[in-house]
Design a protein around this motif. Structure first.
Motif, PDB file in Angstrom:
ATOM      1  N   ASP A   1       1.575   5.403  -0.234  1.00 43.94           N
ATOM      2  CA  ASP A   1       0.935   6.680   0.084  1.00 43.94           C
ATOM      3  C   ASP A   1       2.017   7.751   0.037  1.00 43.94           C
TER       4      ASP A   1
ATOM      5  N   ALA B   1      11.947   2.692   8.961  1.00 40.05           N
ATOM      6  CA  ALA B   1      11.076   1.517   8.851  1.00 40.05           C
ATOM      7  C   ALA B   1      10.547   1.187  10.238  1.00 40.05           C
TER       8      ALA B   1
ATOM      9  N   ARG C   1       1.672  -5.231   4.158  1.00 45.35           N
ATOM     10  CA  ARG C   1       0.678  -5.810   5.063  1.00 45.35           C
ATOM     11  C   ARG C   1       0.950  -7.299   5.313  1.00 45.35           C
TER      12      ARG C   1
ATOM     13  N   GLU D   1      12.427  -0.251  15.360  1.00 46.62           N
ATOM     14  CA  GLU D   1      12.603   0.767  14.324  1.00 46.62           C
ATOM     15  C   GLU D   1      13.956   0.607  13.637  1.00 46.62           C
TER      16      GLU D   1
ATOM     17  N   THR E   1       5.921  -0.515   8.071  1.00 46.27           N
ATOM     18  CA  THR E   1       5.724   0.781   7.417  1.00 46.27           C
ATOM     19  C   THR E   1       7.075   1.403   7.088  1.00 46.27           C
TER      20      THR E   1
ATOM     21  N   LYS F   1       8.905   4.682   5.712  1.00 47.54           N
ATOM     22  CA  LYS F   1       8.671   6.113   5.506  1.00 47.54           C
ATOM     23  C   LYS F   1       9.874   6.764   4.815  1.00 47.54           C
TER      24      LYS F   1
ATOM     25  N   GLU G   1       5.704  -3.573  13.815  1.00 44.49           N
ATOM     26  CA  GLU G   1       4.752  -3.778  14.890  1.00 44.49           C
ATOM     27  C   GLU G   1       5.442  -4.451  16.068  1.00 44.49           C
TER      28      GLU G   1
ATOM     29  N   GLU H   1       0.833  -1.202   0.000  1.00 47.13           N
ATOM     30  CA  GLU H   1       0.000   0.000   0.000  1.00 47.13           C
ATOM     31  C   GLU H   1       0.871   1.257   0.000  1.00 47.13           C
TER      32      GLU H   1
ATOM     33  N   VAL I   1       3.541   0.646   2.849  1.00 46.59           N
ATOM     34  CA  VAL I   1       3.193  -0.279   3.918  1.00 46.59           C
ATOM     35  C   VAL I   1       3.078  -1.683   3.341  1.00 46.59           C
TER      36      VAL I   1
ATOM     37  N   ASP J   1       2.416  -5.805  10.044  1.00 49.58           N
ATOM     38  CA  ASP J   1       2.625  -4.764   9.028  1.00 49.58           C
ATOM     39  C   ASP J   1       3.947  -4.050   9.275  1.00 49.58           C
TER      40      ASP J   1
ATOM     41  N   THR K   1       5.524   6.938   1.442  1.00 49.97           N
ATOM     42  CA  THR K   1       5.358   5.883   2.445  1.00 49.97           C
ATOM     43  C   THR K   1       4.838   4.616   1.784  1.00 49.97           C
TER      44      THR K   1
END
Length: 407
Positions: free
Chosen positions: A58, A100, A65, A120, A83, A85, A103, A56, A63, A81, A61
């Protein structure tokens, strides 16, 4: 004053006005699928498999999943997930990721639960040129950190750490890598140990809870193939500091690539037993390239020795000082079982000095020239006693020593 307008000037002015009035054109959209594909491909170089249910994008960014990591011979890891950035495409078709975020991880095994929060990664480089002969062709990150790490057994927290912080620096030419890691506010709860005798002994020593930190510093010269682990230490308050250092050579990018290829081949083999056997033979062959340069193990006392002498003396009905003298007297008999006279003398002399005034004791192995790892393995299996001379093992107490690795 008269201003004259020619058709050509009017047309140029119209283009300029139109250009100034139009909004700025957006940059080319990030190819999130390409980023995810290259990330997965690089992750699979060592035989692991990275998969995800969706990509995904954006803006800058991306993501991933329901990330799933499959490691040969182990149960799959559900990473949730991830993410990414600040994703930017590089000139070589690769990508740079500012940050990055992962979770939180919770792993349950029987009555034990391991939790890692706030994972992170920063400064992640995903190369796109497919180069495998240098550091430029490998996944690389500049920083890695976590929040709290904890271990609970039967709902009792037995271990915790405020977090881990790691910084990695690669030289511009990609020839060297330096790494620093710190694990802070470590706590170990010993009060929940099941064995009553062990729990009682720990209480008498005054160690129901241990606190401290972990540190690591290392450097890798990829061109020379030298790995210099300058420090790997565990420091426990009111106990002591245990530190290790080691240097090996032959650990080149080519060695890593060969190891990854062997692991990937094993992962692709449908016969697990044959895969492990083939991987074992391949690893034995690759070990021929590695050399042992030096190593050291050092312990610096912070009161544990005196506490242990007092406790042991109490069990025998004597004082700590009397136990110290008794132990020094028993050393020759205890060491006689080793069967290496020169080593026995070193141990006896160092132990006697240390027991009289517990400060530090260091064991070093510094051969005159690098020793091939297979030679060490052969000596260990054939004649373990020969390792003392082969590696030039020395034992020193309460003296500053040059540990294994040159800075």
């Amino acid at each position: 004053m008269t201003v004259q307008y020619s058709p050509k000037r009017l047309f140029s002015a119209s283009l300029l006005a139109a250009g100034l009035s139009l909004p700025a054109l957006p940059a080319l959209a990030l190819d999130a699928d390409d980023f995810a594909t290259k990330l997965a491909a690089l992750s699979s170089q060592s035989g692991n498999r990275l998969s995800f249910s969706a990509v995904e994008p954006d803006g800058s960014t991306v993501v991933l999943r329901s990330v799933r990591i499959e490691v040969p011979g182990q149960a799959p890891i559900a990473a949730g997930d991830i993410t990414f950035k600040g994703v930017e495409e590089e000139d070589d078709g690769g990508y740079f990721v500012s940050e990055a975020l992962f979770e939180d991880v919770e792993v349950n095994e029987g009555p034990t639960t391991v939790t890692v929060e706030g994972i992170e990664m920063t400064g992640l480089s995903v190369p796109g040129n497919g180069e495998t002969g240098s550091l430029a062709g490998m996944l690389f990150y500049e920083g890695f950190s976590t929040g709290e790490i904890s271990v609970e057994t039967d709902d009792v927290r037995v271990f915790s750490m405020a977090g881990v912080d790691m910084q990695v620096e690669r030289q511009d030419d990609g020839s060297k890598v330096d790494m620093r890691m710190n694990g802070s506010d470590l706590k170990i709860d010993l009060s929940s140990i099941d064995d009553p005798k062990a729990r009682d002994a720990i209480q008498q020593l005054g160690y129901e809870t241990l606190t401290g930190d972990i540190n690591l510093s290392a450097a890798w010269d990829a061109t020379a193939g030298t790995v210099n682990m300058q420090e790997y230490s565990l420091n426990l308050d009111d106990v002591g500091r245990l530190s290790m250092s080691m240097e090996i050579s032959g650990y080149t990018v080519e060695f890593i690539n060969a190891m990854q290829q062997a692991q990937a081949a094993a992962a692709a083999n449908p016969d697990p037993q044959a895969a492990q056997q083939a991987l074992g033979f391949a690893m034995l062959g690759m070990l021929q390239q590695l050399n042992f340069n030096s190593a050291s193990v050092r312990f610096e006392d912070a009161s544990v020795t005196e506490r242990a002498l007092a406790f042991a003396g109490k069990q025998q009905g004597v004082s700590g000082d009397q136990m110290r003298m008794a132990l020094k007297g028993m050393l020759p008999l205890m060491l006689g079982r080793i069967g290496i006279p020169e080593l026995q003398k070193q141990i006896a002399a160092a132990a006697s000095v240390y027991l009289d005034n517990p400060q530090d004791i260091t064991i070093t192995a510094m051969p005159a020239s690098p020793v091939a790892v297979p030679v060490i393995m052969g000596a260990g299996m054939g004649d373990p006693k020969s390792l003392v001379d082969l590696l030039n093992v020395q034992i020193i107490a309460n003296k500053p020593v040059e540990v294994c690795c040159k800075q």
